[in-house]
Design a protein around this motif. Sequence first.
Motif, PDB file in Angstrom:
ATOM      1  N   TYR A  45       0.862  -1.185   0.000  1.00 16.04           N
ATOM      2  CA  TYR A  45       0.000   0.000   0.000  1.00 16.04           C
ATOM      3  C   TYR A  45       0.892   1.227   0.000  1.00 16.04           C
ATOM      4  O   TYR A  45       2.027   1.171   0.488  1.00 16.04           O
ATOM      5  CB  TYR A  45      -0.971  -0.002   1.185  1.00 16.04           C
ATOM      6  N   ASP A  46       0.408   2.282  -0.586  1.00 13.79           N
ATOM      7  CA  ASP A  46       1.173   3.529  -0.684  1.00 13.79           C
ATOM      8  C   ASP A  46       2.572   3.288  -1.258  1.00 13.79           C
ATOM      9  O   ASP A  46       3.551   3.919  -0.846  1.00 13.79           O
ATOM     10  CB  ASP A  46       1.269   4.226   0.675  1.00 13.79           C
TER      11      ASP A  46
ATOM     12  N   TYR B 110      -8.644   0.587   2.067  1.00 11.89           N
ATOM     13  CA  TYR B 110      -8.066   0.119   0.812  1.00 11.89           C
ATOM     14  C   TYR B 110      -8.910  -1.018   0.241  1.00 11.89           C
ATOM     15  O   TYR B 110      -9.494  -1.806   0.988  1.00 11.89           O
ATOM     16  CB  TYR B 110      -6.645  -0.413   1.024  1.00 11.89           C
TER      17      TYR B 110
END
Length: 174
Positions: free
Chosen positions: A35-36, A122
């Motif tokens: 993520y990110d 998410y």
Amino acid sequence: MNVIDNSKIQETDIDLGLLLSVLAGAKDSPLIFYYDGQPVKPGYHITEVKAGQFSALDCGANPEDWTEIFIQLWDIEEGDRTHMPSGKFYSIIRKVTEHLQLDGSAKLTFEVSDGVRPMQLYCAATPVLSAGAVHVELSPRPASCKPRDRWLAEENKKAAACCGPAVAGSRCCA
């Protein structure tokens, strides 16, 4: 007039059943979420799994009903731990299923925090088995307009049906 490029729309919303079916075939492989732009730390763990039944009216006053499962990940590093094996993640979710009757077709949402930054929502892309690990890309869950989403899905379906030879009077082309 705004033109929407449907070719750039990527499906990144998997359900619990798909995730579990991939994990069942790779139980000894590490499970790594991203993520990110970064992988979760090797010490991450599941802090909560919850299921909810939702009823709502969308912005077009259409009734909506769905089931959603939230898996909360705490992205921390603890000692010399490695990424969680897929089989352990699978077992945790199965244990939760015994108590909560999780629906395998439910929409899946991940709540992720490193314990410092606020928790973020998410959605997950289809898991990929690569280099001996299961990789799951998480992308921020954006707000959406359900009537527009339904319209886009219908337009995409029409475009996908347009793959044969051109028919006289048709906008489809080979």
